[in-house]
Design an enzyme around this catalytic site. Structure first.
Site, PDB file in Angstrom:
ATOM      1  N   LYS A  13       0.903  -1.097   0.044  1.00  4.93           N
ATOM      2  CA  LYS A  13       0.016  -0.150   0.249  1.00  4.93           C
ATOM      3  C   LYS A  13       0.747   1.393  -0.149  1.00  4.93           C
ATOM      4  CE  LYS A  13      -2.206  -1.088   3.764  1.00  4.93           C
ATOM      5  NZ  LYS A  13      -1.561  -2.268   4.532  1.00  4.93           N
ATOM      6  N   ARG A  88      -9.705   0.859   8.862  1.00  7.01           N
ATOM      7  CA  ARG A  88      -9.154  -0.559   9.193  1.00  7.01           C
ATOM      8  C   ARG A  88     -10.421  -1.314   9.922  1.00  7.01           C
ATOM      9  NH1 ARG A  88      -3.327   0.554   9.043  1.00  7.01           N
ATOM     10  NH2 ARG A  88      -2.020  -1.544   9.199  1.00  7.01           N
ATOM     11  N   ARG A 127      12.028  -5.559   5.264  1.00  7.11           N
ATOM     12  CA  ARG A 127      11.861  -3.987   4.660  1.00  7.11           C
ATOM     13  C   ARG A 127      12.470  -3.453   5.758  1.00  7.11           C
ATOM     14  NH1 ARG A 127       5.515  -2.816   4.588  1.00  7.11           N
ATOM     15  NH2 ARG A 127       5.169  -3.004   6.764  1.00  7.11           N
ATOM     16  N   ARG A 172      -0.893  -8.976  13.301  1.00 10.43           N
ATOM     17  CA  ARG A 172      -1.235  -7.884  12.633  1.00 10.43           C
ATOM     18  C   ARG A 172      -2.236  -8.645  11.455  1.00 10.43           C
ATOM     19  NH1 ARG A 172       4.095  -5.397  10.800  1.00 10.43           N
ATOM     20  NH2 ARG A 172       2.866  -3.991   9.544  1.00 10.43           N
TER      21      ARG A 172
HETATM   22  P1  AMP Z   1       0.621   0.214   9.354  1.00 12.80           P
HETATM   23  O1  AMP Z   1       2.108   1.200   8.990  1.00 12.80           O
HETATM   24  O2  AMP Z   1      -0.350   0.817   8.347  1.00 12.80           O
HETATM   25  O3  AMP Z   1       1.135  -1.059   8.934  1.00 12.80           O
HETATM   26  O4  AMP Z   1       0.204   0.484  10.594  1.00 12.80           O
HETATM   27  C1  AMP Z   1       0.979   0.127  11.763  1.00 12.80           C
HETATM   28  C2  AMP Z   1       0.172   0.033  12.992  1.00 12.80           C
HETATM   29  O5  AMP Z   1      -0.582   1.312  13.300  1.00 12.80           O
HETATM   30  C3  AMP Z   1      -1.005  -0.877  12.883  1.00 12.80           C
HETATM   31  O6  AMP Z   1      -0.549  -2.075  13.149  1.00 12.80           O
HETATM   32  C4  AMP Z   1      -1.987  -0.298  13.955  1.00 12.80           C
HETATM   33  O7  AMP Z   1      -1.468  -0.656  15.215  1.00 12.80           O
HETATM   34  C5  AMP Z   1      -1.719   1.131  13.861  1.00 12.80           C
HETATM   35  N1  AMP Z   1      -2.719   1.863  12.746  1.00 12.80           N
HETATM   36  C6  AMP Z   1      -2.451   2.417  11.622  1.00 12.80           C
HETATM   37  N2  AMP Z   1      -3.629   2.765  11.244  1.00 12.80           N
HETATM   38  C7  AMP Z   1      -4.795   2.252  11.867  1.00 12.80           C
HETATM   39  C8  AMP Z   1      -5.909   2.420  11.751  1.00 12.80           C
HETATM   40  N3  AMP Z   1      -6.502   3.023  10.875  1.00 12.80           N
HETATM   41  N4  AMP Z   1      -6.869   1.836  12.892  1.00 12.80           N
HETATM   42  C9  AMP Z   1      -6.106   1.101  13.757  1.00 12.80           C
HETATM   43  N5  AMP Z   1      -4.722   1.179  14.072  1.00 12.80           N
HETATM   44  C10 AMP Z   1      -4.159   1.707  13.105  1.00 12.80           C
END
Ligand code: AMP
Length: 221
Positions: A13, A88, A127, A172
């Site tokens: 993404k 999410r 990564r 996750r």
């Molecule tokens: P990402 O970088 O998108 O993989 O997000 C890393 C972490 O941030 C996730 O595993 C969640 O703990 C938190 N996070 C990011 N976006 C959201 C969201 N929209 N809702 C809830 N937690 C989020």
């Protein structure tokens, strides 16, 4: 255009959002990046989110909804957005609809990047990023041109996300399956959902997304 990129951790993404941002000037709103910056800067939001993120769980909806409302409200008129990491959960998707209606905005497409689970583990565990400028790399798929030196800024220090490890990835992925995947039918019902094969190379996936956006544009015209 206003779009959402959906997909499990490691689906690409962030990479695709950056390519779209470069090509179309749409603004990438990456909630994970915003939260990591809040942690780095010692902001209250970061303090609240850190442990949850380290455990691979989801930050509460109310915090995320408030955050996105502010970010979307700050966009210059006429600037489209790419949501990367939000929504999410179904309540987040519903709240997004409400706030977009209030701001006289709408979604043009929701793009799901579909990737096999085994590939996700390989993608996530390899990564890393430059500690100085944040440029993203992958040990196998996108190494630095010169070993140990950032292509973008010449930095020599790199870091791995604390949640990019096999154990946290499991949590996750579970969060994705249980809390995020139910969003897919929500957008399918609204006729906004397009699924793209995220297993292809970075450029090929970009072209697939471009084709989706072109089709969405011509439907809107
Ligand atoms: P990402 O970088 O998108 O993989 O997000 C890393 C972490 O941030 C996730 O595993 C969640 O703990 C938190 N996070 C990011 N976006 C959201 C969201 N929209 N809702 C809830 N937690 C989020």
């Amino acid at each position: 255009m206003n779009i959402i990129l959906l997909g499990p951790p490691g689906a690409g993404k962030g990479t695709q959002a950056k390519l779209l941002q470069e090509q179309y000037g749409m603004f990438q709103i990456a909630t994970g990046d915003i939260l990591r910056a809040a942690i780095k800067n010692g902001e209250p939001l970061g303090l609240e989110a850190q442990k949850i993120m380290d455990d691979g769980k989801l930050v509460p909806d109310n915090l995320m909804i408030r955050l996105i409302e502010v970010k979307i409200g700050q966009l210059k008129p006429g600037t489209g957005f790419i949501l990367d990491g939000f929504p999410r959960t179904v309540p987040q998707a519903e709240a997004l609809d409400e706030m977009l209606a209030e701001q006289h905005k709408s979604l043009d497409a929701v793009i799901e990047l579909k990737v096999d689970e085994a590939a996700l583990i390989e993608r996530v565990s390899g990564r890393f990023s430059c500690s100085n400028c944040g440029a993203g790399y992958h040990e196998k798929f996108k190494p630095t041109k010169t070993s140990g030196i950032c292509d973008a800024c010449g930095g020599k220090e790199f870091c791995h996300r604390p949640d990019d490890n096999a154990a946290t990835l499991k949590t996750r992925l579970k969060a994705y399956q249980e809390q995020t995947a139910p969003i897919l039918p929500y957008y399918r019902q609204k006729n906004l959902l397009k699924t793209v094969d995220g297993m292809a190379g970075m450029e090929a996936v970009h072209q697939l997304i471009n084709a989706v956006l072109k089709a969405a544009k011509s439907t809107a015209a």
